[in-house]
Design an enzyme around this catalytic site. Structure first.
Site, PDB file in Angstrom:
ATOM      1  N   ALA A  65     -14.032  -3.917 -20.877  1.00  0.00           N
ATOM      2  CA  ALA A  65     -14.238  -2.298 -21.111  1.00  0.00           C
ATOM      3  C   ALA A  65     -15.329  -1.881 -21.520  1.00  0.00           C
ATOM      4  O   ALA A  65     -15.646  -2.530 -22.665  1.00  0.00           O
ATOM      5  CB  ALA A  65     -13.067  -1.437 -21.719  1.00  0.00           C
ATOM      6  N   GLY A 110      -9.955  -5.672 -19.440  1.00  0.00           N
ATOM      7  CA  GLY A 110     -10.449  -4.778 -18.681  1.00  0.00           C
ATOM      8  C   GLY A 110     -10.652  -5.328 -17.436  1.00  0.00           C
ATOM      9  O   GLY A 110      -9.751  -5.603 -16.139  1.00  0.00           O
ATOM     10  N   GLU A 113      -7.873  -7.631 -16.086  1.00  0.00           N
ATOM     11  CA  GLU A 113      -6.614  -6.857 -16.262  1.00  0.00           C
ATOM     12  C   GLU A 113      -7.039  -6.373 -14.491  1.00  0.00           C
ATOM     13  O   GLU A 113      -5.595  -6.192 -13.536  1.00  0.00           O
ATOM     14  CB  GLU A 113      -6.631  -5.342 -16.597  1.00  0.00           C
ATOM     15  CG  GLU A 113      -5.592  -6.059 -18.505  1.00  0.00           C
ATOM     16  CD  GLU A 113      -5.575  -4.969 -19.543  1.00  0.00           C
ATOM     17  OE1 GLU A 113      -4.978  -4.622 -19.516  1.00  0.00           O
ATOM     18  OE2 GLU A 113      -7.001  -4.342 -19.471  1.00  0.00           O
ATOM     19  N   GLU A 133      -8.828  -8.553 -26.638  1.00  0.00           N
ATOM     20  CA  GLU A 133      -8.433  -7.054 -27.459  1.00  0.00           C
ATOM     21  C   GLU A 133      -8.508  -7.123 -28.754  1.00  0.00           C
ATOM     22  O   GLU A 133      -8.144  -6.648 -29.743  1.00  0.00           O
ATOM     23  CB  GLU A 133      -7.506  -6.418 -26.792  1.00  0.00           C
ATOM     24  CG  GLU A 133      -7.862  -5.881 -25.127  1.00  0.00           C
ATOM     25  CD  GLU A 133      -7.784  -7.153 -23.655  1.00  0.00           C
ATOM     26  OE1 GLU A 133      -7.995  -6.907 -23.151  1.00  0.00           O
ATOM     27  OE2 GLU A 133      -7.471  -7.878 -24.079  1.00  0.00           O
TER      28      GLU A 133
END
Length: 258
Positions: A65, A110, A113, A133
């Protein structure tokens, strides 16, 4: 039409390329908003039979991200950001048309994900997967803690989530995170060959396979009931009549998605 995505439709296969190679295709607000819109297009456009999601350039699928957008967010804003991301990735996961991730390089945070929200994954031999993360004092927020456990098992998922370690393509294959590892040159052709085969099958039955398999992990549903209802639904389709008739007549079925 899109600022951060490139899209092409060829022979029923819709390829969505996240196009921020200078930022290693990081997911910012614009990318997430456009992924949301492009999935509406996937659902609504009858010409689209199946989907490939990949990243621009040789280095990254999606390297994570855009962390700069996380600074200054309060608790509630963080929760809202995660909920919004989860809703977009759920739209991918629940697409009635097959969505395949072609992971070319880094799929971190992300990006991992996003890949996991697709129905299955192919990786190039330079792919790297991870949920780093905890290095930022955060956890995955777009469904990563849930899907990683579903896909590779609790013990391996726990280790990756807590250590922030990356795994290479060969390990991802061993763990069952990806279905195939091929060279970068072969990545998209391999996905196309699989989707060409899937696209030759009955579209409504494919959609019901996706719905029924997803019900395994939905605690609000009894997967066996979902399957039985979906099985029954297929009996009301023209494709079931065509498929069974073609089988008995020893000819190739021609499915219309009706």
């Amino acid at each position: 039409m899109y600022q951060t995505l490139l899209t092409t439709l060829d022979n029923g296969i819709y390829t969505i390329t996240i196009n921020r190679p200078d930022k290693l295709n990081a997911l910012n607000r614009d990318v997430m908003a456009e992924l949301n819109v492009v999935m509406d297009e996937v659902y609504q456009n009858a010409a689209i039979r199946s989907v490939i999601i990949t990243g621009a350039g040789p280095k990254a699928f999606v390297a994570g991200a855009d962390i700069s957008e996380f600074t200054g967010l309060a608790v509630e804003e963080g929760a809202q950001l995660a909920a919004k991301g989860q809703a977009i990735f759920a739209k991918i996961e629940n697409s009635p048309k097959p969505v395949v991730a072609c992971v070319n390089g880094f799929a971190l945070g992300g990006g991992c994900e996003l890949a996991m929200s697709c129905h299955f994954r192919l990786a190039s031999d330079n792919a790297k997967f991870g949920q780093p993360e905890v290095n930022l004092g955060l956890i995955p927020g777009y469904g990563g803690t849930q899907r990683l456990v579903q896909l590779i098992g609790k013990g391996r998922a726990m280790e990756l989530l807590m250590s922030a370690s990356m795994i290479d393509a060969a390990t991802a294959l061993q763990f069952g995170l990806v279905n195939y590892v091929v060279s970068q040159e072969e990545l998209l052709p391999k996905a196309v060959s699989i989707l060409d085969l899937i696209n030759s099958k009955a579209p409504l039955a494919i959609a019901k396979c996706i719905e029924s398999a997803n019900a395994v992990f939905d605690e609000t549903k009894n997967g066996y009931n979902v399957e039985a209802q979906a099985f029954g639904y297929c009996f009301g389709t023209e494709d079931k009549t065509e498929g069974t008739t073609a089988f008995l007549e020893k000819r190739k079925a021609i499915f219309t998605g009706k």
